[in-house]
Design an enzyme around this catalytic site. Sequence first.
Site, short mmCIF file in Angstrom:
data_model
loop_
_atom_site.label_atom_id
_atom_site.label_comp_id
_atom_site.label_asym_id
_atom_site.label_seq_id
_atom_site.Cartn_x
_atom_site.Cartn_y
_atom_site.Cartn_z
N ASN A 22 18.31 6.99 -3.74
CA ASN A 22 18.80 8.37 -5.06
C ASN A 22 20.18 7.97 -4.79
OD1 ASN A 22 20.01 10.43 -6.60
ND2 ASN A 22 18.39 10.44 -7.24
N PRO A 23 21.28 7.81 -5.16
CA PRO A 23 22.60 7.72 -4.30
C PRO A 23 23.10 8.64 -4.67
CG PRO A 23 22.65 6.20 -6.44
CD PRO A 23 21.40 5.86 -6.36
N ASP A 81 11.20 14.98 -1.41
CA ASP A 81 10.35 15.07 -2.94
C ASP A 81 11.25 16.46 -3.44
OD1 ASP A 81 9.37 13.07 -4.91
OD2 ASP A 81 7.38 14.95 -5.02
N PHE A 166 23.85 15.55 -10.89
CA PHE A 166 22.93 14.50 -11.54
C PHE A 166 21.73 14.74 -12.29
CE2 PHE A 166 19.59 14.53 -8.10
CZ PHE A 166 20.31 15.28 -7.26
N TYR A 168 18.92 16.63 -13.78
CA TYR A 168 19.19 18.27 -14.70
C TYR A 168 20.49 18.53 -15.14
CZ TYR A 168 14.30 16.05 -15.82
OH TYR A 168 13.17 15.25 -15.88
P1 IMP Z 1 12.72 12.06 -6.16
O1 IMP Z 1 13.38 11.05 -6.24
O2 IMP Z 1 11.31 11.74 -6.77
O3 IMP Z 1 12.31 13.64 -5.49
O4 IMP Z 1 13.70 13.23 -7.51
C1 IMP Z 1 13.61 14.10 -7.83
C2 IMP Z 1 14.03 14.14 -9.31
O5 IMP Z 1 14.80 14.99 -9.60
C3 IMP Z 1 15.55 13.73 -9.57
O6 IMP Z 1 15.62 12.49 -10.26
C4 IMP Z 1 16.18 14.33 -10.44
O7 IMP Z 1 14.92 14.02 -11.84
C5 IMP Z 1 15.25 16.24 -9.89
N1 IMP Z 1 16.53 16.53 -9.16
C6 IMP Z 1 16.16 16.74 -7.92
N2 IMP Z 1 17.36 17.33 -7.09
C7 IMP Z 1 18.08 17.63 -8.14
C8 IMP Z 1 19.74 17.91 -8.87
O8 IMP Z 1 20.10 18.17 -7.02
N3 IMP Z 1 19.90 17.88 -9.64
C9 IMP Z 1 19.44 17.54 -10.47
N4 IMP Z 1 18.53 17.08 -11.02
C10 IMP Z 1 17.42 16.90 -9.64
#
Ligand code: IMP
Length: 209
Positions: A22-23, A81, A166, A168
Amino acid sequence: MQSEEVLDGIKKINKLVLASTNPNKIKEFVDIFSKNTIDIIPQSKFGINATNEKHITFIENAIEKARHISRLTNLPTIAEDSGLCVDALNNYPGIFSARYALLDKPNSRISNNNLLIRNLNNIDNRKAYYVSVIVFLNNPDDPTPLISEGRLYGEIVDEPSGNNGFGYDPHFYLPKFGKTIASMTMKEKNLISHRSIAVGKLINKIMHA
Ligand code: IMP
């Protein structure tokens, strides 16, 4: 038990592989770890694609991501995560945050946000938190992963505002600051975010391992 040599190795770490594709996350991690003069190398630098997240807890997903990438790179690795837990939605979307609207397609930011707001229609309780769970593995077979967690509490607002961040962030409002996270610069976000809290705790654990 870890040997003195391994412990010494942990304390001298100046670069870590980050198990993430995730960039936006990567940018935030690079900035947060730069304060500790630790360079973050994303898994893409090794040509490794995203891994599946199939568990029901943040911690299990983070361990699996870290172990997978550490095994492929044979280097100390961190994995995160993270997700958004909404009080009135029984802590959903939680571990499904990246794929809330389209379960098989991650990062559909607009549809995720739209579904969130639709599901909160006519609900007054807007309390929510972001959670970040980070795992550090010294090597793929490390029997003592270091684990840390950070949370950021706020409220979900219907009207999005701000162009930064990014996921939400345009709907995640911080009453104390009078704005959404998307209205903060990355530097401002990184002073208070769930991610920076978790990193701070992790560094502390690494130093005292
Ligand atoms: P992961 O890559 O499975 O940890 O996905 C985390 C997901 O949670 C992201 O794609 C976002 O939808 C949400 N998320 C986690 N941290 C943030 C943040 O700092 N801002 C906005 N959304 C977040």
